[in-house]
Design an enzyme around this catalytic site. Structure first.
Site, mmCIF file in Angstrom:
data_model
loop_
_atom_site.group_PDB
_atom_site.id
_atom_site.type_symbol
_atom_site.label_atom_id
_atom_site.label_comp_id
_atom_site.label_asym_id
_atom_site.label_seq_id
_atom_site.Cartn_x
_atom_site.Cartn_y
_atom_site.Cartn_z
ATOM 1 N N ASP A 162 0.844 -1.197 0.000
ATOM 2 C CA ASP A 162 0.000 0.000 0.000
ATOM 3 C C ASP A 162 0.881 1.248 0.000
ATOM 4 O O ASP A 162 1.631 1.478 0.933
ATOM 5 C CB ASP A 162 -0.894 -0.033 1.257
ATOM 6 C CG ASP A 162 -1.710 1.240 1.413
ATOM 7 O OD1 ASP A 162 -1.879 1.967 0.407
ATOM 8 O OD2 ASP A 162 -2.172 1.506 2.540
ATOM 9 N N ASN A 175 -0.231 4.497 -0.235
ATOM 10 C CA ASN A 175 -0.799 5.766 0.239
ATOM 11 C C ASN A 175 -1.529 5.667 1.575
ATOM 12 O O ASN A 175 -2.295 6.557 1.945
ATOM 13 C CB ASN A 175 -1.729 6.365 -0.833
ATOM 14 C CG ASN A 175 -2.904 5.440 -1.123
ATOM 15 O OD1 ASN A 175 -2.954 4.312 -0.616
ATOM 16 N ND2 ASN A 175 -3.852 5.903 -1.910
ATOM 17 N N ASP A 233 -4.034 3.914 2.745
ATOM 18 C CA ASP A 233 -5.474 3.667 2.929
ATOM 19 C C ASP A 233 -5.773 2.212 3.293
ATOM 20 O O ASP A 233 -6.929 1.805 3.375
ATOM 21 C CB ASP A 233 -6.274 4.102 1.685
ATOM 22 C CG ASP A 233 -5.939 3.265 0.455
ATOM 23 O OD1 ASP A 233 -5.054 2.377 0.550
ATOM 24 O OD2 ASP A 233 -6.554 3.484 -0.602
ATOM 25 N N ASP A 267 -5.588 -10.114 -15.376
ATOM 26 C CA ASP A 267 -6.573 -11.164 -15.162
ATOM 27 C C ASP A 267 -7.739 -10.895 -16.108
ATOM 28 O O ASP A 267 -8.238 -9.780 -16.175
ATOM 29 C CB ASP A 267 -7.045 -11.106 -13.701
ATOM 30 C CG ASP A 267 -7.292 -12.478 -13.125
ATOM 31 O OD1 ASP A 267 -8.045 -13.242 -13.764
ATOM 32 O OD2 ASP A 267 -6.748 -12.787 -12.052
ATOM 33 N N ASP A 301 -9.605 -16.309 -16.208
ATOM 34 C CA ASP A 301 -10.410 -16.768 -15.083
ATOM 35 C C ASP A 301 -11.557 -17.691 -15.491
ATOM 36 O O ASP A 301 -12.287 -17.398 -16.446
ATOM 37 C CB ASP A 301 -11.002 -15.525 -14.400
ATOM 38 C CG ASP A 301 -11.707 -15.838 -13.105
ATOM 39 O OD1 ASP A 301 -11.010 -16.199 -12.147
ATOM 40 O OD2 ASP A 301 -12.940 -15.724 -13.051
ATOM 41 N N GLU A 341 -7.274 -20.806 -16.386
ATOM 42 C CA GLU A 341 -7.739 -21.450 -15.160
ATOM 43 C C GLU A 341 -8.804 -22.451 -15.582
ATOM 44 O O GLU A 341 -9.939 -22.082 -15.852
ATOM 45 C CB GLU A 341 -8.331 -20.439 -14.175
ATOM 46 C CG GLU A 341 -8.635 -21.085 -12.837
ATOM 47 C CD GLU A 341 -9.651 -20.328 -11.987
ATOM 48 O OE1 GLU A 341 -9.564 -20.412 -10.766
ATOM 49 O OE2 GLU A 341 -10.535 -19.673 -12.544
ATOM 50 N N HIS A 349 -4.352 -17.385 -4.873
ATOM 51 C CA HIS A 349 -5.273 -16.617 -4.042
ATOM 52 C C HIS A 349 -6.562 -17.366 -3.723
ATOM 53 O O HIS A 349 -7.414 -16.841 -3.006
ATOM 54 C CB HIS A 349 -5.602 -15.299 -4.752
ATOM 55 C CG HIS A 349 -6.418 -15.520 -5.990
ATOM 56 N ND1 HIS A 349 -5.927 -16.210 -7.086
ATOM 57 C CD2 HIS A 349 -7.692 -15.195 -6.296
ATOM 58 C CE1 HIS A 349 -6.878 -16.281 -8.001
ATOM 59 N NE2 HIS A 349 -7.952 -15.675 -7.558
ATOM 60 N N ASP A 350 -6.728 -18.564 -4.262
ATOM 61 C CA ASP A 350 -7.919 -19.375 -3.974
ATOM 62 C C ASP A 350 -7.587 -20.598 -3.123
ATOM 63 O O ASP A 350 -8.468 -21.395 -2.811
ATOM 64 C CB ASP A 350 -8.535 -19.914 -5.277
ATOM 65 C CG ASP A 350 -9.162 -18.829 -6.125
ATOM 66 O OD1 ASP A 350 -9.588 -17.807 -5.561
ATOM 67 O OD2 ASP A 350 -9.220 -19.016 -7.357
#
Ligand code: TEU
Ligand code: CA
Length: 564
Positions: free
Chosen positions: A21, A23, A25, A98, A200, A265, A338-339
């Site tokens: 990150d 900035n 947030d 993606d 995907d 995928e 990530h899955d």
């Protein structure tokens, strides 16, 4: 075989929300990625896949896209994206994005227009059906639970199809106008200078248009929607005249003219289809080797999955898939994404986690034939993260928790299932250093930071010569070295010691050259009778190769590479 620019590359997946990150947030962003390009270059990465950064309501963290031509302000601007592409090129690295085209977001203007006028042109961009007596057209269960049919907003008698969340309406690929829109969008990004796409959920774009019910497989009296794809492939005698028609067109219209690198995928893969999908003139450049990472799953209740991947089961799956690959076919090898849960937690029993086991796992992934995809944090051995139920963010985890309870598991068991399987395990912020929030953000991170960041972080490992991170650098450098790069890329793959428990070994051969990789994937010392002699040890994770005559003594989790 035909050599391609991407065969000898090492790829790395970034989950932008959790990478860095810039900035404060609490959300990772494109400028954050740019500032870490030198880190990735130094690691040895060539191709960077970034998970979706398009405008999105974030119901599924960006896999619900409301505008295919933009950048979500949370991640930055189009100028940031252009700069990322340019900065990567300067470093001789390529960016792939993606491509999420099985569905869009319910906030995409196409869907809004479809709701306003279901019988108009945009209604045909989706699958809209009539509800008869308030009943859904069939019994399919979506990937994230509940029916795949949802009432069309503003119209009580109509419903639309969603394989995933209700906020992710499926696009109708049977409609040539929709396909044209998609090709135009893909070419827009390719013309911008990205090198290709990770694609995907692509096997889902062809639907079973009979919409027939499937055999019930859960307490909700429904059937998992993925079964409809299997049935479709079986019924059609393959995919060539089905989804193959769409995928060929996609390739011809977008990927071939740009010489793109694409990685699909594709679940529901079968042996017979390998060549068609990734062989010579395949639909994609590569495809994730999910058959190797899924082999420990049994049934559809997370809590019932095996606690750890059995190394012999994994080895068997890898040997089988490698056997199926022709000279032209390169699968994308993974141990996590990530899955999935963290590889270091899935493949290694908890009390055996450490440099030896993690480096052995890495060696087995990277020395196979294929294009290795590392997932952010894998290179420092990040692990699964304990969460309280309320701390989970992932839509799939929340649904799976409920499903486990419905299947009669206790709350403690269900939470344990989440600890092992949740997609949030790999989505916790990247651990950069031991400062607050692991140096990921100066603000409040959007998802919990794994408390083990004090021990496991980049800054610490950069300083330690013998760290997992420095080992990854050495391993990638070996894989790409002048001397062994060719054989490790294009060399054949031959299983060895197949019946020796927890010994994972194979040969790589190219012309006269021959390398043998031998790994003792267990925590006890092993004695191995050498099948053939060798002249030189060219790579190890743990030092000292002990040999007595024809016998070799392998330390726990030792991996060695010898040359004939
Ligand atoms: O995943 C497709 C998919 O089928 C997964 O949901 C898979 O079944 C599951 O995660 C296995 O553990 C892709 C994306 O990778 C995923 O993040 C998205 O949620 C999904 O598509 C919808 O776009
Ligand atoms: Ca930010």
């Amino acid at each position: 075989m035909q050599k391609k620019w991407w065969h000898d590359k090492v790829a790395y997946q970034i989950y932008p929300k959790s990478f860095y990150d810039s900035n404060g947030d609490g959300i990772g962003d494109l400028c954050g990625i740019i500032s870490k390009l030198d880190y990735l270059k130094d690691l040895g990465i060539d191709i960077i896949w970034i998970s979706p950064v398009y405008p999105s309501p974030m119901v599924d963290n960006g896999y619900d896209i409301s505008d295919y031509y933009g950048i979500d302000p949370r991640f930055g601007t189009m100028e940031d994206m252009d700069r990322l592409i340019e900065e990567a090129k300067k470093r001789d690295m390529a960016i792939i994005m993606d491509l999420v085209v099985n569905h869009c977001s319910n906030e995409h203007e196409w869907f809004k227009k479809a709701c306003e006028d279901p019988y108009g042109p945009y209604g045909k961009y989706f699958y809209i059906r009539e509800m008869k007596d308030q009943k859904e057209p069939n019994n399919w269960r979506s990937v994230f639970g509940g029916s795949v049919w949802e009432k069309l907003p503003g119209n009580e008698d109509l419903c639309y199809l969603h394989f995933f969340a209700p906020e992710q309406p499926d696009l109708n690929w049977e409609n040539p106008l929709l396909r044209e829109e998609i090709y135009k969008m893909i070419n827009f990004w390719l013309d911008k200078g990205i090198a290709g796409f990770r694609i995907d959920a692509i096997i889902n774009i062809k639907k079973d248009l009979t919409w027939e019910d499937l055999p019930v497989d859960g307490p909700d009296q429904r059937s998992y929607v993925g079964n409809s794809i299997d049935r479709l492939i079986d019924r059609d005698g393959g995919t060539k005249d089905g989804i193959g028609v769409f995928l060929r067109e996609l390739r011809e219209r977008c990927f071939t003219p740009h010489d793109s690198f694409t990685v699909g995928e594709v679940f529901n893969m079968r042996k017979e289809l390998m060549e068609e999908f990734i062989g010579k003139d395949g639909y994609f450049s590569s495809m994730f080797a999910f058959e190797t990472i899924q082999s420990y799953k049994k049934g559809n209740c997370w809590y019932d999955y095996d606690r750890n991947m059995d190394p012999d089961q994994w080895k068997k799956a890898v040997f089988e898939s490698q056997k199926l690959l022709s000279d032209n076919a390169f699968e994308a090898t993974i141990i996590e994404n990530h899955d999935q849960p963290r590889g270091a937690s899935l493949y290694i029993p908890r009390d055996e986690y450490g440099f030896a086991s993690v480096s052995a796992l890495a060696g087995l992934q990277l020395l196979q034939r294929g294009i290795p995809f590392l997932y952010q944090g894998q290179e420092i051995g990040m692990t699964n993260c304990p969460f309280e139920l309320e701390e989970y963010d992932d839509i799939n985890t929340i649904d799976s928790y409920q499903f486990m309870i419905q299947m009669g598991r206790t709350p403690v068991q269900a939470l344990d299932g989440c600890y092992r399987e949740s997609r949030d395990n790999t989505r916790t912020p990247m651990q950069w250093d031991d400062s607050e929030n692991a140096g990921f953000t100066t603000g409040k991170p959007w998802l919990k930071v794994n408390p083990n960041y004090l021990d496991i972080n980049v800054a610490k490992q950069e300083k330690e010569y013998g760290s997992i991170l420095n080992y990854y650098k050495r391993l990638i450098a070996f894989r790409k070295s002048k001397e062994y790069g060719e054989i490790l890329t294009w060399g054949s793959f031959e299983p060895m010691y197949e019946n020796q428990e927890k010994i994972f070994a194979f040969k790589r051969k190219l012309e006269e050259k021959e390398l043998t990789v031998i790994c003792n994937f267990s925590d006890s010392e092993r004695f191995l009778v050498l099948k053939e002699d060798y002249s030189e040890v060219v790579f190890v994770n743990l030092p000292q190769v002990t040999r007595i005559g024809d016998n070799m003594i392998l330390r726990p989790y030792q991996l060695i590479v010898v040359e004939k």
